[in-house]
Design an enzyme around this catalytic site. Structure first.
Site, mmCIF file in Angstrom:
data_model
loop_
_atom_site.group_PDB
_atom_site.id
_atom_site.type_symbol
_atom_site.label_atom_id
_atom_site.label_comp_id
_atom_site.label_asym_id
_atom_site.label_seq_id
_atom_site.Cartn_x
_atom_site.Cartn_y
_atom_site.Cartn_z
ATOM 1 N N GLY A 12 0.457 -1.353 0.223
ATOM 2 C CA GLY A 12 -0.188 -0.298 0.062
ATOM 3 C C GLY A 12 1.005 1.515 -0.055
ATOM 4 O O GLY A 12 1.819 0.956 0.697
ATOM 5 N N ARG A 76 -1.022 -7.063 -4.456
ATOM 6 C CA ARG A 76 -0.931 -8.456 -4.207
ATOM 7 C C ARG A 76 0.012 -9.074 -4.828
ATOM 8 O O ARG A 76 0.002 -10.414 -5.569
ATOM 9 C CB ARG A 76 -2.361 -8.467 -4.300
ATOM 10 C CG ARG A 76 -3.352 -7.871 -3.164
ATOM 11 C CD ARG A 76 -4.912 -8.229 -3.098
ATOM 12 N NE ARG A 76 -5.072 -7.961 -2.447
ATOM 13 C CZ ARG A 76 -6.831 -7.908 -2.725
ATOM 14 N NH1 ARG A 76 -7.094 -9.835 -2.566
ATOM 15 N NH2 ARG A 76 -6.902 -7.344 -1.052
ATOM 16 N N ASP A 117 5.509 -4.808 6.004
ATOM 17 C CA ASP A 117 5.984 -6.163 6.270
ATOM 18 C C ASP A 117 5.552 -6.914 5.353
ATOM 19 O O ASP A 117 7.149 -7.930 4.971
ATOM 20 C CB ASP A 117 5.179 -6.559 7.243
ATOM 21 C CG ASP A 117 5.376 -7.500 8.026
ATOM 22 O OD1 ASP A 117 6.972 -7.203 8.953
ATOM 23 O OD2 ASP A 117 4.852 -9.234 8.571
ATOM 24 N N THR A 139 4.843 2.047 5.753
ATOM 25 C CA THR A 139 3.588 2.513 6.313
ATOM 26 C C THR A 139 2.920 3.413 7.256
ATOM 27 O O THR A 139 3.427 3.984 8.356
ATOM 28 C CB THR A 139 3.913 0.588 6.982
ATOM 29 O OG1 THR A 139 2.111 0.992 7.633
ATOM 30 C CG2 THR A 139 4.307 1.070 8.070
ATOM 31 N N ASP A 141 0.819 2.644 9.106
ATOM 32 C CA ASP A 141 0.552 1.702 10.359
ATOM 33 C C ASP A 141 1.527 1.289 11.641
ATOM 34 O O ASP A 141 0.636 1.579 12.786
ATOM 35 C CB ASP A 141 -0.288 0.144 10.213
ATOM 36 C CG ASP A 141 -0.952 0.247 9.052
ATOM 37 O OD1 ASP A 141 -1.745 1.345 9.123
ATOM 38 O OD2 ASP A 141 -1.084 -0.462 8.526
ATOM 39 N N ASP A 143 3.107 -0.337 12.695
ATOM 40 C CA ASP A 143 3.571 -1.806 13.186
ATOM 41 C C ASP A 143 4.746 -2.422 13.405
ATOM 42 O O ASP A 143 4.796 -3.746 13.044
ATOM 43 C CB ASP A 143 2.702 -2.166 13.222
ATOM 44 C CG ASP A 143 2.184 -2.798 11.544
ATOM 45 O OD1 ASP A 143 2.511 -2.029 10.473
ATOM 46 O OD2 ASP A 143 1.061 -3.739 11.150
ATOM 47 N N ARG A 185 -4.657 -1.520 10.858
ATOM 48 C CA ARG A 185 -4.552 -2.692 10.973
ATOM 49 C C ARG A 185 -4.927 -3.396 11.978
ATOM 50 O O ARG A 185 -5.313 -2.644 13.222
ATOM 51 C CB ARG A 185 -3.064 -3.871 10.102
ATOM 52 C CG ARG A 185 -3.458 -2.983 8.391
ATOM 53 C CD ARG A 185 -2.337 -4.717 7.757
ATOM 54 N NE ARG A 185 -1.838 -3.899 6.692
ATOM 55 C CZ ARG A 185 -2.079 -4.182 5.539
ATOM 56 N NH1 ARG A 185 -3.257 -5.955 5.535
ATOM 57 N NH2 ARG A 185 -2.098 -3.848 4.840
ATOM 58 N N GLU A 236 -9.401 0.144 12.926
ATOM 59 C CA GLU A 236 -10.663 -0.594 11.996
ATOM 60 C C GLU A 236 -10.813 -2.226 12.878
ATOM 61 O O GLU A 236 -10.917 -2.595 12.902
ATOM 62 C CB GLU A 236 -9.666 -1.017 10.407
ATOM 63 C CG GLU A 236 -8.646 -0.889 9.826
ATOM 64 C CD GLU A 236 -7.589 -0.920 8.866
ATOM 65 O OE1 GLU A 236 -8.551 -0.814 8.242
ATOM 66 O OE2 GLU A 236 -6.679 -1.193 9.021
HETATM 67 O O1 F6P Z 1 -1.281 -0.731 5.744
HETATM 68 C C1 F6P Z 1 -1.448 -0.303 5.332
HETATM 69 C C2 F6P Z 1 -2.874 0.082 5.317
HETATM 70 O O2 F6P Z 1 -3.661 1.265 4.810
HETATM 71 C C3 F6P Z 1 -4.175 -0.183 6.008
HETATM 72 O O3 F6P Z 1 -4.108 0.774 7.518
HETATM 73 C C4 F6P Z 1 -5.051 -0.767 5.555
HETATM 74 O O4 F6P Z 1 -5.948 -1.557 6.800
HETATM 75 C C5 F6P Z 1 -5.101 -1.495 4.389
HETATM 76 O O5 F6P Z 1 -3.750 -1.018 3.764
HETATM 77 C C6 F6P Z 1 -5.601 -1.198 3.055
HETATM 78 O O6 F6P Z 1 -4.692 -1.902 2.668
HETATM 79 P P1 F6P Z 1 -5.967 -2.038 0.813
HETATM 80 O O7 F6P Z 1 -5.289 -0.508 0.171
HETATM 81 O O8 F6P Z 1 -5.883 -2.814 -0.204
HETATM 82 O O9 F6P Z 1 -7.473 -1.951 1.751
#
Ligand code: F6P
Length: 362
Positions: A12, A76, A117, A139, A141, A143, A185, A236
């Site tokens: 992401g 992905r 990660d 990220t 996040d 994390d 996440r 979330e």
């Molecule tokens: O890891 C970054 C993040 O934005 C998370 O906070 C979130 O859960 C996820 O990616 C969303 O991913 P996508 O853009 O694939 O919906």
């Protein structure tokens, strides 16, 4: 002797990716005199050599304040489990031999991989196969355990805080509850810091399973004391004490991570039921990933980029740059991954928030 390197962004996006790209290209061109190739769309770019382009100072001019990544990214794309359609059927195969061959053909002496990660785990596995990689942690996040901060997080927190400021005025005017769902996440860092910075009344994070009746009690108490509005920040990944969690998508064989989202609406509904207070939900979603990086993220991303180039120059592969205190250093990718950094429910920051009267629902 390093002559030619590649740089890729995977997973992401996060504000600050372009600042890292710019730093690697500038340090590479100006200081080390390398040729730097931009690899498009994460590791997928290494499968299609026309997806590689030489990057010069001109290519990175003006990108420091830009969100996203000028190289593109995919969430992905895993070369160890690459998916293609053969005779109308989906085939999953390990295509790393092709990728490694391409790296040799193009003559890349090193690859700087910028990712979270997931992307950095692929980079680590490629390094185990002999690919000279250096990782840069990204990220929103925050994390990743071996770095105090990842870039992108500060911008996401600023965006969420600004949203809370705006929601405060409308919540107060209408005597409403406002639930704000933020990303992160299974880590509550964005919720915690934005909640404190934006003056939330309730913060719900994955690390502290919450009781809905405790949340409702807090909102009713506030109303009794004359504050007929409440601001609730929910991460979330937050779960109730009975383990309820809201998913958009379950993990699949192809994509192991669950997709979170929807807990905000669930909490708002319960507040409505449990307190009688009219409650609305705002899901900040990908707004937290977009836009111009804050100065903090620009500086961190730039320092990471320069440090990553330094690791390449010293041929210290299989390592990830990181921030420890105020210093940029590095750790082996092996040590950095697979152990997410989460909020300590008994830590200083949660305790400080509780002393201010912020409710975590425990
Ligand atoms: O890891 C970054 C993040 O934005 C998370 O906070 C979130 O859960 C996820 O990616 C969303 O991913 P996508 O853009 O694939 O919906």
């Amino acid at each position: 002797m390093i002559k030619r390197i590649g740089i890729s962004t995977g997973g992401g996006d996060a504000p600050g990716l372009n600042a890292v790209i710019r730093a690697v290209v500038r340090a590479g061109n100006l200081y080390y005199r390398w040729e730097v190739f931009g690899i498009e769309n994460g590791f997928d770019g290494l499968l299609q050599p026309d997806r590689l382009r030489i990057m010069t100072l001109k290519d990175v001019s003006g990108i420091l304040p830009r969100g996203g990544t000028i190289l593109g990214t995919i969430n992905r794309g895993n070369p160890f489990r690459h998916t293609s359609i053969v005779d109308g059927k989906e085939v999953v195969e390990d295509i790393t031999p092709v990728l490694i061959e391409n790296i040799k053909t193009i003559g890349l002496d090193a690859i700087v991989c910028i990712g979270g990660d997931g992307t950095l785990s692929i980079a680590r596995d490629l390094h185990r196969l002999g690919v000279p990689v250096v990782g840069v942690p990204k990220t929103i996040d925050n994390d990743l355990s071996e770095t105090d901060y990842t870039f992108g997080f500060n911008t996401a927190v600023s965006t969420a805080t600004e949203a809370l400021d705006k929601l405060h005025t409308t919540a107060e005017s209408h005597h409403r509850g406002m639930v704000v769902e933020v990303m992160g996440r299974n880590a509550g860092w964005i919720a915690l810091e934005a909640g404190i910075g934006g003056g939330a009344d309730v913060i719900l994070i994955p690390e502290i399973p919450f009781k809905m009746d405790v949340v409702c009690r807090k909102i009713k108490q506030r109303a009794m004391m004359g504050s007929r509005f409440s601001i609730v920040v929910v991460a979330e990944g937050a779960t109730t004490d009975s383990g309820e969690k809201v998913l958009l998508e379950k993990p699949t064989e192809k994509y192991e991570a669950e997709r979170l989202g929807g807990i905000g609406q669930w909490v708002a509904h319960k507040i409505n039921e449990g307190t009688g207070m009219e409650t609305r939900t705002t899901v900040l979603g990908h707004l937290q990933r977009g836009g111009s990086p804050t100065t903090f993220d620009r500086v961190l991303a730039t320092r990471f980029g320069v440090a990553a180039a330094g690791l390449v120059a010293e041929e210290k592969f299989g390592r990830m740059v990181c921030l420890k205190g105020s210093e940029i250093t590095s750790v082996p990718l092996d040590e950095a991954l697979g152990k997410p950094k989460r909020v300590d429910p008994e830590g200083q920051m949660v305790k400080a928030a509780e002393m201010l009267g912020i409710e975590f629902g425990r």
